[in-house]
Scaffold this motif. Structure first.
Motif, PDB file in Angstrom:
ATOM      1  N   GLU B  98       0.824  -1.225   0.000  1.00 23.08           N
ATOM      2  CA  GLU B  98       0.000   0.000   0.000  1.00 23.08           C
ATOM      3  C   GLU B  98       0.851   1.265   0.000  1.00 23.08           C
ATOM      4  O   GLU B  98       0.324   2.376   0.058  1.00 23.08           O
ATOM      5  N   MET B  99       2.170   1.074  -0.044  1.00 24.54           N
ATOM      6  CA  MET B  99       3.084   2.225  -0.084  1.00 24.54           C
ATOM      7  C   MET B  99       3.285   2.638  -1.547  1.00 24.54           C
ATOM      8  O   MET B  99       3.708   1.821  -2.367  1.00 24.54           O
ATOM      9  N   LEU B 100       2.973   3.889  -1.845  1.00 23.31           N
ATOM     10  CA  LEU B 100       3.050   4.396  -3.216  1.00 23.31           C
ATOM     11  C   LEU B 100       4.181   5.415  -3.312  1.00 23.31           C
ATOM     12  O   LEU B 100       4.216   6.391  -2.553  1.00 23.31           O
ATOM     13  N   LEU B 101       5.081   5.204  -4.243  1.00 25.89           N
ATOM     14  CA  LEU B 101       6.253   6.076  -4.366  1.00 25.89           C
ATOM     15  C   LEU B 101       5.842   7.526  -4.596  1.00 25.89           C
ATOM     16  O   LEU B 101       5.002   7.807  -5.450  1.00 25.89           O
ATOM     17  N   VAL B 102       6.417   8.442  -3.851  1.00 31.60           N
ATOM     18  CA  VAL B 102       6.093   9.863  -4.043  1.00 31.60           C
ATOM     19  C   VAL B 102       7.323  10.737  -4.231  1.00 31.60           C
ATOM     20  O   VAL B 102       7.212  11.817  -4.809  1.00 31.60           O
ATOM     21  N   SER B 103       8.496  10.291  -3.788  1.00 31.87           N
ATOM     22  CA  SER B 103       9.695  11.056  -4.156  1.00 31.87           C
ATOM     23  C   SER B 103      10.972  10.250  -4.069  1.00 31.87           C
ATOM     24  O   SER B 103      11.096   9.297  -3.292  1.00 31.87           O
ATOM     25  N   VAL B 104      11.908  10.639  -4.921  1.00 28.97           N
ATOM     26  CA  VAL B 104      13.264  10.089  -4.968  1.00 28.97           C
ATOM     27  C   VAL B 104      14.173  11.294  -4.892  1.00 28.97           C
ATOM     28  O   VAL B 104      14.166  12.127  -5.805  1.00 28.97           O
ATOM     29  N   SER B 105      14.915  11.433  -3.789  1.00 29.66           N
ATOM     30  CA  SER B 105      15.751  12.621  -3.688  1.00 29.66           C
ATOM     31  C   SER B 105      17.065  12.302  -3.003  1.00 29.66           C
ATOM     32  O   SER B 105      17.172  11.308  -2.272  1.00 29.66           O
ATOM     33  N   SER B 106      18.068  13.123  -3.259  1.00 27.79           N
ATOM     34  CA  SER B 106      19.397  12.918  -2.692  1.00 27.79           C
ATOM     35  C   SER B 106      19.802  14.121  -1.869  1.00 27.79           C
ATOM     36  O   SER B 106      19.522  15.259  -2.250  1.00 27.79           O
ATOM     37  N   ILE B 107      20.450  13.848  -0.729  1.00 24.46           N
ATOM     38  CA  ILE B 107      21.125  14.910   0.010  1.00 24.46           C
ATOM     39  C   ILE B 107      22.614  14.669  -0.219  1.00 24.46           C
ATOM     40  O   ILE B 107      23.224  13.767   0.368  1.00 24.46           O
ATOM     41  N   LEU B 108      23.187  15.462  -1.113  1.00 22.46           N
ATOM     42  CA  LEU B 108      24.531  15.141  -1.601  1.00 22.46           C
ATOM     43  C   LEU B 108      25.584  15.210  -0.503  1.00 22.46           C
ATOM     44  O   LEU B 108      26.436  14.327  -0.405  1.00 22.46           O
ATOM     45  N   HIS B 109      25.525  16.265   0.342  1.00 24.21           N
ATOM     46  CA  HIS B 109      26.590  16.431   1.332  1.00 24.21           C
ATOM     47  C   HIS B 109      26.456  15.432   2.472  1.00 24.21           C
ATOM     48  O   HIS B 109      27.335  15.349   3.316  1.00 24.21           O
ATOM     49  N   MET B 110      25.382  14.656   2.512  1.00 24.34           N
ATOM     50  CA  MET B 110      25.249  13.601   3.514  1.00 24.34           C
ATOM     51  C   MET B 110      25.286  12.211   2.887  1.00 24.34           C
ATOM     52  O   MET B 110      25.125  11.207   3.589  1.00 24.34           O
ATOM     53  N   ALA B 111      25.509  12.151   1.578  1.00 23.93           N
ATOM     54  CA  ALA B 111      25.569  10.864   0.859  1.00 23.93           C
ATOM     55  C   ALA B 111      24.350   9.993   1.173  1.00 23.93           C
ATOM     56  O   ALA B 111      24.455   8.813   1.469  1.00 23.93           O
ATOM     57  N   GLN B 112      23.183  10.646   1.114  1.00 24.30           N
ATOM     58  CA  GLN B 112      21.935   9.916   1.365  1.00 24.30           C
ATOM     59  C   GLN B 112      21.012  10.019   0.151  1.00 24.30           C
ATOM     60  O   GLN B 112      20.926  11.076  -0.481  1.00 24.30           O
ATOM     61  N   THR B 113      20.315   8.930  -0.128  1.00 26.60           N
ATOM     62  CA  THR B 113      19.222   8.961  -1.090  1.00 26.60           C
ATOM     63  C   THR B 113      17.942   8.608  -0.338  1.00 26.60           C
ATOM     64  O   THR B 113      17.921   7.650   0.426  1.00 26.60           O
ATOM     65  N   HIS B 114      16.904   9.420  -0.532  1.00 29.29           N
ATOM     66  CA  HIS B 114      15.647   9.238   0.190  1.00 29.29           C
ATOM     67  C   HIS B 114      14.575   8.740  -0.778  1.00 29.29           C
ATOM     68  O   HIS B 114      14.320   9.386  -1.797  1.00 29.29           O
ATOM     69  N   LEU B 115      13.980   7.614  -0.442  1.00 27.51           N
ATOM     70  CA  LEU B 115      12.848   7.091  -1.200  1.00 27.51           C
ATOM     71  C   LEU B 115      11.626   7.234  -0.309  1.00 27.51           C
ATOM     72  O   LEU B 115      11.552   6.610   0.760  1.00 27.51           O
ATOM     73  N   VAL B 116      10.700   8.089  -0.726  1.00 21.60           N
ATOM     74  CA  VAL B 116       9.589   8.444   0.151  1.00 21.60           C
ATOM     75  C   VAL B 116       8.273   7.986  -0.478  1.00 21.60           C
ATOM     76  O   VAL B 116       8.085   8.079  -1.699  1.00 21.60           O
ATOM     77  N   PHE B 117       7.385   7.493   0.371  1.00 18.70           N
ATOM     78  CA  PHE B 117       6.120   6.911  -0.056  1.00 18.70           C
ATOM     79  C   PHE B 117       4.962   7.683   0.554  1.00 18.70           C
ATOM     80  O   PHE B 117       5.128   8.452   1.510  1.00 18.70           O
ATOM     81  N   ARG B 118       3.766   7.463  -0.028  1.00 22.67           N
ATOM     82  CA  ARG B 118       2.528   7.928   0.582  1.00 22.67           C
ATOM     83  C   ARG B 118       1.641   6.704   0.749  1.00 22.67           C
ATOM     84  O   ARG B 118       1.737   5.735  -0.009  1.00 22.67           O
ATOM     85  N   CYS B 119       0.781   6.737   1.737  1.00 24.90           N
ATOM     86  CA  CYS B 119      -0.271   5.742   1.817  1.00 24.90           C
ATOM     87  C   CYS B 119      -1.516   6.488   2.262  1.00 24.90           C
ATOM     88  O   CYS B 119      -1.438   7.606   2.809  1.00 24.90           O
ATOM     89  N   HIS B 120      -2.678   5.891   1.987  1.00 26.64           N
ATOM     90  CA  HIS B 120      -3.956   6.579   2.200  1.00 26.64           C
ATOM     91  C   HIS B 120      -4.858   5.696   3.045  1.00 26.64           C
ATOM     92  O   HIS B 120      -5.145   4.564   2.658  1.00 26.64           O
ATOM     93  N   LEU B 121      -5.267   6.219   4.179  1.00 20.30           N
ATOM     94  CA  LEU B 121      -6.164   5.486   5.083  1.00 20.30           C
ATOM     95  C   LEU B 121      -7.484   6.239   5.172  1.00 20.30           C
ATOM     96  O   LEU B 121      -7.532   7.465   5.011  1.00 20.30           O
ATOM     97  N   GLU B 122      -8.564   5.494   5.438  1.00 18.41           N
ATOM     98  CA  GLU B 122      -9.875   6.156   5.516  1.00 18.41           C
ATOM     99  C   GLU B 122     -10.068   6.898   6.830  1.00 18.41           C
ATOM    100  O   GLU B 122     -10.754   7.917   6.880  1.00 18.41           O
ATOM    101  N   HIS B 123      -9.504   6.330   7.909  1.00 19.03           N
ATOM    102  CA  HIS B 123      -9.675   6.935   9.228  1.00 19.03           C
ATOM    103  C   HIS B 123      -8.318   7.031   9.918  1.00 19.03           C
ATOM    104  O   HIS B 123      -7.416   6.258   9.601  1.00 19.03           O
ATOM    105  N   ARG B 124      -8.226   7.944  10.853  1.00 19.12           N
ATOM    106  CA  ARG B 124      -6.981   8.076  11.603  1.00 19.12           C
ATOM    107  C   ARG B 124      -6.825   6.875  12.544  1.00 19.12           C
ATOM    108  O   ARG B 124      -7.658   6.689  13.438  1.00 19.12           O
ATOM    109  N   PRO B 125      -5.774   6.082  12.354  1.00 17.28           N
ATOM    110  CA  PRO B 125      -5.606   4.909  13.218  1.00 17.28           C
ATOM    111  C   PRO B 125      -5.050   5.304  14.587  1.00 17.28           C
ATOM    112  O   PRO B 125      -4.525   6.406  14.767  1.00 17.28           O
TER     113      PRO B 125
END
Lengths: 200, 200
Positions: B98-125
């Protein structure tokens, strides 16, 4: 992992506070050494309905066909890493901003995540022969030597990208391979997205 | 890096054949030690026009607001890593598919790549309090305490995701941060793509 890369003492697998799995911890300085997946970057270079393939010169799968790519370095974005690998292996210079994301996939048993791009050129550029790519060739889907792919597991991706290429609209493919097979989902992109087309 | 993690001998920066940058090479066994970017995974949990934020309990930026996430492990896909981090930090169980890709980004000076997802729920769990997330809260764009974000650099991403959430159609955001600022491109997705909506 046997020794601490910082102080040279022996390491051992230990439970770490606030962590739910064992880590290599240094018996001397106490440093925890995490092991995380590596990112590979690669590029489908597209001209019309054909794509660039390289005959690999190095292990694994030397003599078989693959798309240009390799490990991302610390000072790179995925796109600049894909651009560097393409230049190093084939002599083709496509700037990072012309690299368009086309797939995000994991090979679980190899602890690899692959970020793959496409780029679109108007004409087939000159290529050079390198140690890593002893031959470059342009294949459409019907003339690609499928039985000589370096990594058979990429076939579904490749067929998808050829299909997108013929239709002129694209998606981003997200999924994984494990020992039981593979699972992918396509995120179709809105509109024609072969932007960045240019002459070389 | 000072010592070889395999044999414990000293390492030194050396030129490596077929490589265009120096690497740490073991003076004893000759092993080359590559250093590559780490992947972080994180999730925007969306309910209506609100998203889940955690007040961080640990450094860096303890006491400030972030979205749940952390480093991907070797045996994970980005989606299963994001799912695990969400569960560990907040008690919310959203399966990887249920995780849907929403961003691919890099923080160059920290040598990190971030893969970020969104998910959608009907109610606050329901959420739980954890060491990493001492508080959970649901904020719409207008009531998020923007000046208390743990990582100010994510503001443009967050505003984009709120905007997509209100419109009900999405894209995938690709880009990087370096010491001069940031650059991003959006790949708009075709159609309404808040799939995977479900009750918790």
């Amino acid at each position: 992992m046997n020794f601490c890369s910082d102080c040279g003492s022996k390491v051992s697998l230990q439970a770490v506070a606030g962590d739910n799995r064992q880590r290599f911890v240094c018996d001397g300085c106490g440093m925890t050494h995490y092991q995380n997946p590596n990112v590979l970057v690669a590029t489908y270079v597209c001209v019309g309905e054909s794509m660039l393939w390289i005959k690999r010169g190095t292990a694994p799968a030397a003599g078989k066909w693959a798309i240009p790519g390799g490990y991302m370095e610390n000072d790179e974005t995925p796109e600049s890493g894909a651009s560097r690998e393409l230049l190093e292996e084939t002599g083709i210079d496509v700037p990072a901003h012309e690299m368009l994301l086309v797939s995000v996939s994991s090979i679980l048993h190899m602890a690899q995540t692959h970020l793959v791009f496409r780029c679109h050129l108007e004409h087939r550029p000159d290529t050079v022969q390198t140690e890593e790519a002893v031959e470059c060739a342009w294949f459409e889907e019907h003339d690609l030597p499928w039985e000589e792919l370096a990594f058979a597991s990429i076939e579904p991706h490749v067929r998808q990208v050829y299909q997108w290429l013929r239709k002129g609209n694209y998606g981003i493919r997200v999924g994984f391979i494990d020992e039981n097979g593979s699972q992918y989902r396509n995120f179709p992109l809105a509109g024609a997205t072969s932007t960045g087309q240019r002459n070389v």
